[in-house]
Design a protein around this motif. Structure first.
Motif, short mmCIF file in Angstrom:
data_model
loop_
_atom_site.label_atom_id
_atom_site.label_comp_id
_atom_site.label_asym_id
_atom_site.label_seq_id
_atom_site.Cartn_x
_atom_site.Cartn_y
_atom_site.Cartn_z
N TYR A 87 0.84 -1.20 0.00
CA TYR A 87 0.00 0.00 0.00
C TYR A 87 0.87 1.25 0.00
O TYR A 87 2.08 1.17 0.19
CB TYR A 87 -0.95 0.00 1.20
N THR A 88 0.24 2.40 -0.24
CA THR A 88 0.94 3.68 -0.16
C THR A 88 0.33 4.51 0.96
O THR A 88 -0.85 4.36 1.29
CB THR A 88 0.84 4.47 -1.48
N ALA A 102 5.64 4.21 -0.51
CA ALA A 102 5.07 2.98 -1.05
C ALA A 102 5.70 1.82 -0.29
O ALA A 102 6.92 1.65 -0.31
CB ALA A 102 5.34 2.86 -2.54
N ASP A 129 2.62 9.48 -8.70
CA ASP A 129 1.40 8.91 -8.16
C ASP A 129 1.30 7.45 -8.62
O ASP A 129 0.38 7.06 -9.32
CB ASP A 129 0.18 9.71 -8.63
N TRP A 130 2.29 6.66 -8.24
CA TRP A 130 2.36 5.27 -8.63
C TRP A 130 1.84 4.38 -7.52
O TRP A 130 1.94 4.70 -6.34
CB TRP A 130 3.79 4.86 -8.95
N THR A 131 1.35 3.20 -7.91
CA THR A 131 0.97 2.20 -6.94
C THR A 131 2.20 1.35 -6.60
O THR A 131 3.17 1.34 -7.37
CB THR A 131 -0.13 1.29 -7.52
N ARG A 133 2.50 -1.72 -6.98
CA ARG A 133 2.68 -2.68 -8.08
C ARG A 133 3.44 -2.07 -9.25
O ARG A 133 4.04 -2.79 -10.03
CB ARG A 133 1.33 -3.19 -8.58
#
Length: 171
Positions: A87-88, A102, A129-131, A133
């Motif tokens: 999760y972030t 992250a 703004d990356w996940t 994954r």
């Protein structure tokens, strides 16, 4: 630099004890500019994970992923390494710097027991703004750079010279 899946070294700089890390990053980014390139995303290792670097990257509007060390027994980032998945979250460092974190839940094989164990990895995201994954596979491509430096150390020229230019030439 990773360009079209090929790792290239474009700039090197001496890091002296009196140099600050933001100055080192700034010097390397200026050298990229002289070559005519612009870094869209920087991938920095754990040695660069500090409030000074995060603030510098935020101020210069440079997107980056910084590997973040997980230290201590209980508090800080280790306390966030809980749950059943990646999760972030937003995180405030002890110096007051706020950044997006992250936390990636991975499984690695324990060499003694041969069983898979959970291992948490933490990454600081600057202006991205990356996940989790998305972060993990992109940062993982950088590990090849570290491996190439480890391979360089397998064949060494032995010298007693204190001249840093000569030692760098042997590298």
């Amino acid at each position: 630099v990773i360009w079209h899946e090929v790792r290239l070294t474009l700039a090197l700089t001496y890091v002296l004890p009196e140099d600050d890390l933001p100055g080192v990053v700034e010097r390397l980014l200026k050298r990229l500019g002289h070559v005519g390139l612009h870094a869209t995303v920087l991938y920095l290792d754990k040695g660069f994970c500090s409030g000074d670097i995060v603030r510098y990257l935020q101020r210069t509007r440079q997107g980056a992923v910084l590997a973040c060390p997980i230290r201590g027994k209980q508090g800080g980032i280790r306390a966030l390494c809980r749950g059943r998945g990646s999760y972030t979250t937003n995180y405030t460092f002890t110096d007051g710097t706020t950044a997006r974190l992250a936390l990636v839940d991975t499984r690695v094989r324990d060499p003694k027991t041969r069983r898979k164990q959970r291992k948490w990895l933490a990454f600081v995201l600057v202006l991205l703004d990356w996940t989790p994954r998305q972060v993990y596979p992109k940062y993982r491509r950088r590990f090849g750079i570290e491996a190439s430096y480890r391979m360089l150390r397998q064949v060494k020229v032995l010298t007693n010279s204190r001249n840093p230019a000569l030692r760098f030439f042997f590298l």
